[in-house]
Enzyme design. Structure first.
Site, PDB file in Angstrom:
ATOM      1  N   SER A 174       0.805  -1.221   0.000  1.00  0.00           N
ATOM      2  CA  SER A 174       0.000   0.000   0.000  1.00  0.00           C
ATOM      3  C   SER A 174       0.836   1.268   0.000  1.00  0.00           C
ATOM      4  O   SER A 174       0.369   2.310  -0.430  1.00  0.00           O
ATOM      5  CB  SER A 174      -0.950  -0.003   1.189  1.00  0.00           C
ATOM      6  OG  SER A 174      -0.232  -0.057   2.397  1.00  0.00           O
ATOM      7  N   HIS A 202      -5.484  -3.559  -1.984  1.00  0.00           N
ATOM      8  CA  HIS A 202      -5.291  -2.682  -3.152  1.00  0.00           C
ATOM      9  C   HIS A 202      -5.281  -3.460  -4.463  1.00  0.00           C
ATOM     10  O   HIS A 202      -4.893  -2.928  -5.499  1.00  0.00           O
ATOM     11  CB  HIS A 202      -3.987  -1.894  -3.017  1.00  0.00           C
ATOM     12  CG  HIS A 202      -3.992  -0.946  -1.866  1.00  0.00           C
ATOM     13  ND1 HIS A 202      -4.455   0.350  -1.967  1.00  0.00           N
ATOM     14  CD2 HIS A 202      -3.631  -1.118  -0.572  1.00  0.00           C
ATOM     15  CE1 HIS A 202      -4.354   0.940  -0.785  1.00  0.00           C
ATOM     16  NE2 HIS A 202      -3.868   0.073   0.078  1.00  0.00           N
ATOM     17  N   LYS A 231     -11.975   0.504  -0.897  1.00  0.00           N
ATOM     18  CA  LYS A 231     -11.016   1.103  -1.814  1.00  0.00           C
ATOM     19  C   LYS A 231     -11.600   1.065  -3.227  1.00  0.00           C
ATOM     20  O   LYS A 231     -12.504   1.842  -3.522  1.00  0.00           O
ATOM     21  CB  LYS A 231      -9.662   0.415  -1.641  1.00  0.00           C
ATOM     22  CG  LYS A 231      -9.075   0.818  -0.287  1.00  0.00           C
ATOM     23  CD  LYS A 231      -7.878   0.077   0.190  1.00  0.00           C
ATOM     24  CE  LYS A 231      -7.449   0.655   1.541  1.00  0.00           C
ATOM     25  NZ  LYS A 231      -6.565  -0.198   2.308  1.00  0.00           N
TER      26      LYS A 231
HETATM   27  C1  LIG Z   1      -6.410  -0.228   3.771  1.00  0.00           C
HETATM   28  C2  LIG Z   1      -5.727  -1.485   4.136  1.00  0.00           C
HETATM   29  C3  LIG Z   1      -6.244  -2.326   5.121  1.00  0.00           C
HETATM   30  C4  LIG Z   1      -7.405  -1.922   5.978  1.00  0.00           C
HETATM   31  O1  LIG Z   1      -8.593  -1.939   5.298  1.00  0.00           O
HETATM   32  P1  LIG Z   1      -9.805  -1.036   5.839  1.00  0.00           P
HETATM   33  O2  LIG Z   1     -11.002  -1.586   5.195  1.00  0.00           O
HETATM   34  O3  LIG Z   1      -9.478   0.361   5.432  1.00  0.00           O
HETATM   35  O4  LIG Z   1      -9.809  -1.207   7.326  1.00  0.00           O
HETATM   36  C5  LIG Z   1      -5.637  -3.537   5.323  1.00  0.00           C
HETATM   37  N1  LIG Z   1      -4.554  -3.893   4.625  1.00  0.00           N
HETATM   38  C6  LIG Z   1      -3.996  -3.090   3.701  1.00  0.00           C
HETATM   39  C7  LIG Z   1      -2.817  -3.555   2.946  1.00  0.00           C
HETATM   40  C8  LIG Z   1      -4.559  -1.855   3.435  1.00  0.00           C
HETATM   41  O5  LIG Z   1      -3.995  -1.041   2.546  1.00  0.00           O
END
Ligand SMILES: *Cc1c(COP(=O)(O)O)cnc(C)c1O
Length: 380
Positions: A174, A202, A231
């Site tokens: 990320s 992602h 996302k």
């Molecule tokens: C954003 C993210 C999360 C958390 O997800 P949310 O739904 O925002 O709590 C977990 N792992 C990674 C790699 C992320 O980028």
């Protein structure tokens, strides 16, 4: 000064103090994870409204109590179908999924192998599991193999049907934007009888013919996939895809699933609509990758070589110093372009960076605007 003020002063001195920035629609956003532009799609909005009309604003209870409306099952079926798995289980967020699932897959006496750049929610999942967590260098499969070869005996993992331990990695990292070498990782896991837990936060919606993510459809038994809905799916929530028995196991064991009020109907309704669009409109992914290429063309050529440009919609422009990073981000923001600066503890000391994300909805004019602003800062 009290304790809180002392701590805040210390953060400010290091250039690490964080505060919330109000983001309104007028700013040109190059740091959202809304890769396909779905969070403002009228069909998601309508689905959310319909779900509210039908089921109310709150679910009222945990899934195992009375918070399991028909939309939840429908969403999980749609997600399992997208991933080509027998089943899927939704969680309230990616954070919930990781801190809930990991401690059910490995426990005291077990071994977890964790990429050094894994997300905080994965790290917290490892901590909560009480398993011995061995951190391997980013993507370094030679080191990982060495560690797997010399892994300690793990009686409870044997009971869980695994001799080799649990390998945890992000599919798309990320904060770097690089992609994990999944095939090689799976081959290694097979060789040492290990299981892979893949965080596709992602990757879902972005990779794969139908937006299924980086993992192949019908993933092998030793691959557990986690994906998020906040996302690329433009909604909120997360899920784990796998076998029917994995789902039943998680329903019974994952504390962050059991002991929390389930997702509000609006989020579930919007997610369900999003799955249909992610699958049904591959042109959005095509446009996203076109935009990625456009940005790669000028970011890739910059003196500050990005860490790993162009293999995902995430670009990382290394700056180094935390304070300087935030100053650049602020100047860009003042000019109407939002590119977030990322500092420790999100990334290691001395590796502060501008993190830039590309969306399918960015127009060529907006990308040109980004280019000229980055050039204005001497970054490209
Ligand atoms: C954003 C993210 C999360 C958390 O997800 P949310 O739904 O925002 O709590 C977990 N792992 C990674 C790699 C992320 O980028």
């Amino acid at each position: 000064m009290g304790f809180f003020d002392d701590e805040i002063a210390a953060l400010k001195k290091q250039g690490l103090f964080r505060s919330l920035r109000v983001v309104d629609a007028s700013v040109l956003n190059f740091c959202s994870n809304d890769y396909l532009g779905l969070s403002n799609d009228p069909r998601l909005k309508d689905a959310a409204k319909a779900a509210v009309d039908r089921y109310g604003t709150g679910s009222g209870a945990a899934r195992l109590i009375s918070g399991n409306n028909p939309l939840c099952d429908e969403l999980e079926k749609a997600l399992a179908d997208l991933k080509g798995t027998e089943a899927a289980l939704s969680f309230n967020s990616g954070y919930h999924a990781n801190i809930g699932a990991i401690p059910t897959l490995a426990g005291e006496g077990d071994v977890i192998f964790s990429d050094e750049l894994n997300h905080a929610s994965l790290i917290d999942g490892c901590r909560l599991s009480k398993a011995k967590t061995v951190v391997y260098r980013h993507h370094d499969l030679n080191q990982l193999e060495d560690l797997l070869r010399h892994r300690p005996q793990t009686p409870s993992l044997l009971r869980r049907g695994l001799g080799g331990g649990l390998i945890i990695t992000e599919a798309v990292f990320s904060m770097e934007g690089d992609v994990c070498p999944l095939n090689d990782l799976l081959a290694l896991a097979n060789k040492y009888d290990a299981r892979v837990y893949l965080d596709e936060a992602h990757a879902v919606g972005v990779f794969g013919k139908d937006g299924e993510g980086l993992a192949p459809k019908n993933p092998p038994d030793n691959l557990i996939c986690m994906g998020t809905l906040g996302k690329a799916f433009g909604s909120y929530g997360a899920f784990i895809a796998g076998s029917r028995s994995l789902k039943d196991y998680l329903i019974n064991k994952a504390r962050s699933f059991i002991f929390t009020t389930s997702l509000p109907p609006a989020a579930v309704g919007a997610s369900l609509a999003a799955v249909g669009i992610v699958r049904g409109e591959p042109e959005r992914r095509k446009q996203l990758w076109k935009n990625v290429e456009m940005v790669r063309d000028f970011v890739g050529a910059c003196g500050h070589t990005p860490l790993h440009g162009g293999s995902s919609p995430i670009f990382s422009l290394p700056i180094g110093d935390a304070r300087k990073t935030m100053e650049i981000s602020q100047r860009l923001f003042d000019q109407g372009i939002f590119v977030q600066g990322i500092r420790p503890p999100t990334v290691p000391e001395g590796t502060s960076r501008l993190r830039l994300t590309v969306s399918a909805t960015h127009t060529p004019e907006q990308v040109a605007e980004l280019k000229s602003r980055l050039a204005g800062e001497g970054l490209i």
